[in-house]
Motif scaffolding. Sequence first.
Motif, PDB file in Angstrom:
ATOM      1  N   LEU A 700     -16.305  -2.535  -3.414  1.00 14.93           N
ATOM      2  CA  LEU A 700     -16.091  -2.918  -2.014  1.00 14.93           C
ATOM      3  C   LEU A 700     -14.835  -3.776  -1.968  1.00 14.93           C
ATOM      4  O   LEU A 700     -14.695  -4.705  -2.755  1.00 14.93           O
ATOM      5  N   GLY A 701     -13.915  -3.393  -1.039  1.00 13.50           N
ATOM      6  CA  GLY A 701     -12.696  -4.188  -0.948  1.00 13.50           C
ATOM      7  C   GLY A 701     -11.703  -3.586   0.036  1.00 13.50           C
ATOM      8  O   GLY A 701     -12.070  -2.867   0.969  1.00 13.50           O
ATOM      9  N   LEU A 702     -10.437  -3.894  -0.229  1.00 13.28           N
ATOM     10  CA  LEU A 702      -9.351  -3.465   0.648  1.00 13.28           C
ATOM     11  C   LEU A 702      -8.455  -2.470  -0.084  1.00 13.28           C
ATOM     12  O   LEU A 702      -8.297  -2.551  -1.303  1.00 13.28           O
ATOM     13  N   GLY A 703      -7.887  -1.576   0.709  1.00 14.26           N
ATOM     14  CA  GLY A 703      -6.971  -0.595   0.132  1.00 14.26           C
ATOM     15  C   GLY A 703      -5.753  -0.386   1.023  1.00 14.26           C
ATOM     16  O   GLY A 703      -5.877  -0.335   2.254  1.00 14.26           O
ATOM     17  N   LEU A 704      -4.613  -0.290   0.388  1.00 16.16           N
ATOM     18  CA  LEU A 704      -3.356   0.015   1.082  1.00 16.16           C
ATOM     19  C   LEU A 704      -3.031   1.478   0.799  1.00 16.16           C
ATOM     20  O   LEU A 704      -2.876   1.870  -0.365  1.00 16.16           O
ATOM     21  N   ARG A 705      -2.929   2.315   1.857  1.00 14.86           N
ATOM     22  CA  ARG A 705      -2.829   3.768   1.682  1.00 14.86           C
ATOM     23  C   ARG A 705      -1.611   4.292   2.449  1.00 14.86           C
ATOM     24  O   ARG A 705      -1.466   4.041   3.642  1.00 14.86           O
ATOM     25  N   VAL A 706      -0.718   5.011   1.714  1.00 16.75           N
ATOM     26  CA  VAL A 706       0.484   5.600   2.311  1.00 16.75           C
ATOM     27  C   VAL A 706       0.382   7.113   2.186  1.00 16.75           C
ATOM     28  O   VAL A 706       0.343   7.642   1.069  1.00 16.75           O
ATOM     29  N   PRO A 707       0.314   7.866   3.309  1.00 17.01           N
ATOM     30  CA  PRO A 707       0.187   9.334   3.232  1.00 17.01           C
ATOM     31  C   PRO A 707       1.428   9.945   2.594  1.00 17.01           C
ATOM     32  O   PRO A 707       2.551   9.545   2.834  1.00 17.01           O
ATOM     33  N   ILE A 708       1.179  10.978   1.745  1.00 19.17           N
ATOM     34  CA  ILE A 708       2.282  11.738   1.151  1.00 19.17           C
ATOM     35  C   ILE A 708       2.176  13.217   1.484  1.00 19.17           C
ATOM     36  O   ILE A 708       3.012  14.008   1.057  1.00 19.17           O
ATOM     37  N   GLY A 709       1.198  13.601   2.246  1.00 21.96           N
ATOM     38  CA  GLY A 709       1.013  14.993   2.633  1.00 21.96           C
ATOM     39  C   GLY A 709      -0.315  15.145   3.336  1.00 21.96           C
ATOM     40  O   GLY A 709      -1.087  14.185   3.487  1.00 21.96           O
ATOM     41  N   PRO A 710      -0.624  16.354   3.800  1.00 20.08           N
ATOM     42  CA  PRO A 710      -1.909  16.568   4.487  1.00 20.08           C
ATOM     43  C   PRO A 710      -3.082  16.237   3.569  1.00 20.08           C
ATOM     44  O   PRO A 710      -3.292  16.885   2.538  1.00 20.08           O
ATOM     45  N   GLY A 711      -3.837  15.208   3.940  1.00 25.82           N
ATOM     46  CA  GLY A 711      -5.023  14.816   3.189  1.00 25.82           C
ATOM     47  C   GLY A 711      -4.754  14.097   1.893  1.00 25.82           C
ATOM     48  O   GLY A 711      -5.699  13.818   1.149  1.00 25.82           O
ATOM     49  N   ALA A 712      -3.538  13.772   1.558  1.00 28.64           N
ATOM     50  CA  ALA A 712      -3.205  13.114   0.297  1.00 28.64           C
ATOM     51  C   ALA A 712      -2.457  11.826   0.578  1.00 28.64           C
ATOM     52  O   ALA A 712      -1.719  11.725   1.563  1.00 28.64           O
ATOM     53  N   ALA A 713      -2.657  10.834  -0.310  1.00 29.41           N
ATOM     54  CA  ALA A 713      -2.003   9.546  -0.120  1.00 29.41           C
ATOM     55  C   ALA A 713      -1.950   8.823  -1.453  1.00 29.41           C
ATOM     56  O   ALA A 713      -2.698   9.111  -2.391  1.00 29.41           O
ATOM     57  N   VAL A 714      -1.009   7.887  -1.540  1.00 31.38           N
ATOM     58  CA  VAL A 714      -0.945   6.959  -2.664  1.00 31.38           C
ATOM     59  C   VAL A 714      -1.219   5.573  -2.100  1.00 31.38           C
ATOM     60  O   VAL A 714      -0.946   5.303  -0.922  1.00 31.38           O
ATOM     61  N   GLY A 715      -1.763   4.716  -2.945  1.00 33.48           N
ATOM     62  CA  GLY A 715      -2.090   3.398  -2.429  1.00 33.48           C
ATOM     63  C   GLY A 715      -2.291   2.372  -3.525  1.00 33.48           C
ATOM     64  O   GLY A 715      -2.153   2.647  -4.720  1.00 33.48           O
ATOM     65  N   ALA A 716      -2.626   1.190  -3.070  1.00 37.59           N
ATOM     66  CA  ALA A 716      -2.954   0.069  -3.959  1.00 37.59           C
ATOM     67  C   ALA A 716      -4.288  -0.498  -3.491  1.00 37.59           C
ATOM     68  O   ALA A 716      -4.512  -0.648  -2.281  1.00 37.59           O
ATOM     69  N   ASN A 717      -5.193  -0.801  -4.449  1.00 41.41           N
ATOM     70  CA  ASN A 717      -6.555  -1.196  -4.111  1.00 41.41           C
ATOM     71  C   ASN A 717      -6.906  -2.528  -4.760  1.00 41.41           C
ATOM     72  O   ASN A 717      -6.426  -2.858  -5.853  1.00 41.41           O
ATOM     73  N   ALA A 718      -7.754  -3.265  -4.081  1.00 40.61           N
ATOM     74  CA  ALA A 718      -8.320  -4.519  -4.615  1.00 40.61           C
ATOM     75  C   ALA A 718      -9.798  -4.533  -4.254  1.00 40.61           C
ATOM     76  O   ALA A 718     -10.141  -4.590  -3.062  1.00 40.61           O
ATOM     77  N   TRP A 719     -10.687  -4.424  -5.303  1.00 40.82           N
ATOM     78  CA  TRP A 719     -12.121  -4.276  -5.056  1.00 40.82           C
ATOM     79  C   TRP A 719     -12.924  -5.344  -5.812  1.00 40.82           C
ATOM     80  O   TRP A 719     -12.549  -5.821  -6.883  1.00 40.82           O
ATOM     81  N   ILE A 720     -14.085  -5.661  -5.234  1.00 41.26           N
ATOM     82  CA  ILE A 720     -15.151  -6.376  -5.954  1.00 41.26           C
ATOM     83  C   ILE A 720     -16.124  -5.306  -6.433  1.00 41.26           C
ATOM     84  O   ILE A 720     -16.592  -4.483  -5.624  1.00 41.26           O
ATOM     85  N   ALA A 721     -16.423  -5.289  -7.734  1.00 45.19           N
ATOM     86  CA  ALA A 721     -17.220  -4.206  -8.316  1.00 45.19           C
ATOM     87  C   ALA A 721     -18.516  -4.756  -8.910  1.00 45.19           C
ATOM     88  O   ALA A 721     -18.548  -5.843  -9.501  1.00 45.19           O
ATOM     89  N   ARG A 722     -19.585  -3.980  -8.742  1.00 43.60           N
ATOM     90  CA  ARG A 722     -20.872  -4.237  -9.454  1.00 43.60           C
ATOM     91  C   ARG A 722     -21.015  -3.134 -10.493  1.00 43.60           C
ATOM     92  O   ARG A 722     -21.183  -1.961 -10.173  1.00 43.60           O
TER      93      ARG A 722
END
Length: 764
Positions: A700-722
């Motif tokens: 659970l967390g935040l994600g930065l997502r930049v589209p690179i095509g239909p349905g595809a994206a690159v991003g950076a994520n920061a999550w708290i994980a169990r």
Amino acid sequence: MHPARALVLGCLLVATVATAATPVVQLPEGGRAVEVIPKGVLCGPVRGGWVLEGRTLKPPTRADDASRTLELKVAADEASCATATDTVVVVATGPFPRIDSAATTFYPDDGRLELKGTGLRNVAIAWSGTPRGVDPKTASVDGQDFCLEPNAPNECAVPLTPGLPTDATLSWVPAYGRRGAGVSTYDANGRFLDDEYFRLRPGRTVLTRPLVQSSGVDLSKGPGYAAVTHSEAIASVDCGTARCEVTEGAVSIRNVPGLNPTVSLRLRLVPRVFFAKGDALETSFSETLPVLACPITAVDGTVLRDAEDSGLVMRLDAACAHDPRGLLWTVNGARVRVERVVKAQDGTYVLLRTSGTNEPQVTVTAITSRVDGTVVASETADTKPVPDPRATLELPGHGSIDFVPTNRPAEVTVASNGGLGRFVLRPLGGAYTVTMRETTTLIQGEATAGGFVSLRFAYRLPTLPAELATSDLFVTNERVQRAVREASVPTNVENLVEFICADKEGNDEKLAPSRPHRLEYGMRNTCRVIIHRERLTLEEGNQEITLRITVTKSDNSIRGESSVDQRLFLRPKGEVRVIPVQGNLGQYDRILVQVAHVADESRYALSTVDRTGLPSAQWTAIVRGGMFRLYTMATIPAGLYRATQPTGQLAINFGVLSRLALLNNEGQERLLGIEMGLMGLGLVPQSGDIQFPPTLAAVLGLGLRVPIGPGAAVGANAWIAREFRGDITRRTSGDPTTDTVVPSSKWSFIFGPSISVGNVGFNL
């Protein structure tokens, strides 16, 4: 004037003005070095192949336009170059031509010099002289023109000022060179050349116009004079029993015997001057002139050849006391009638209506009566070919057209290929009508006319006095035929096309073009395009337009069932047509409506200058949608970093996430969103000391997502994980049997880049 010749002459004028203030030194391409200045040094640098040594300069072997002319500073020494103000202009001329003066022919009447030789391209010919009929003390003509396009490798015709004397001063100027005060020219061997070197003395001078300009000799008030075009070219004159001598611009005639004699002149020309008689060149010229009791002159521009039912205007001298209407007039022996007589200060003008002639000359004679037969006046004049009218039709604001419009008037501009008169458009019953708006002539085809028609013109001479200026000397038809049809003028499509959608209350709203609009989701299927054919006027004519309706989804894909691409033909005063935007539109669907005229020259009267100005319009609207989007995607983080102790790199990860993102006004997802889901971490073991076992984790967390095509994206994520895993171990000395357990929490904070695929969800 030829565009290239006009450009060269313009450059020459600028160069001549500059030469008046700065000395110019001309050197031929490939020539030897020349000492440009007598003392001091030339300040460099030079370019384009020029070689500078002190005050000596060598021209390039072949100069280009950028370096052909240089302006160099002149200083006492090299140290003074920075502050020097004196300059000198150096020019690299083309190679000097070899002109065969003996084979060169000068045509002063035609204004032409036919050069013979080699290397004639871009060579200039300068001339100076006083035209005939001009006082040499008050007027002298100077000019220069170029051999731009030789007729053959060794021939070139250069245009000069027509009417120059046969002894006019002619000089040649090398290609790209200059002339005038302050210009010094050197040859390829570095020798200085004076003006006499460039003098051109043609081997032949050919006169093409008649030497004698007088139609008769009036001896009633003393010696008579016969005007000649080139008195300087006449070596001697013989008048038989009369006495005559050459004066400035004329031959003086006296002591003519007889009561009604004629004078025969025999003129002999000076050496190297010839008179062209057909294809033959003669050194003498003969002319027989009548002795007139009443001087008469044919008005220039009215003596025409091959014109049926033409008018010929004669001017009787003011001293003539005879009434023109009481005389018998003949043209080449055929009797003609007097149509109009106008008295003016310079004489009496008589309009004679003839049946026309195809002879190169006409002799007009006025006698007292058939019984008496006394010749009152007589004139022989050369006929000129009948001029042809050249008309252009133009719709104001829309350019030239090649047809006669039936639904609106067109402006007519008329010119001719010769003559002093002007053509006036005449109406033609059953085909077209002619009206005047101030000084503009307007033509409009009759509504019932069709097919093709030749425009009819009357030829008039505005320089004639009084009502003769409005008399039709002859009537002729244009040689080309023009179609008579409707003129379609591209109208403003914004007046013909409307884009209408309902507002949130359900009321129709007319959307303005070229502005973005937002539609309520519930009213997304109320949009339609309305074509107002009833707004077209007859003056605008038929219109042909293209209508394109394109609906794009929020992911930029096209909604095919809603697209429209039609070519519409619109007639004036037609019915209204409604074209709805089809398909069940979704949130953030973008509607683009484009309307433009078809650029069809066969239909429209299009401007020949501005082809980009055809009226067009477009409307844009977007369907409103939710503020958030919730969707599921597959995520592949190539490498995640575990920030919680023990820290380390987690390689090759895969998972499925749900993402909640805020949408902008265009339905595009904003960069930052809330993410949660299941993630497989550390699927490939690491080679470091800390051994993270592969595990499944809820994140659970935040994600930065930049589209690179239909349905595809690159991003950076920061999550708290169990993490659902076993123990984390530390490897010691590389022996797996001695691994120790590292105390760690099942909760961790991880971050890193990722690639995500998929966008399955809905808007909120």
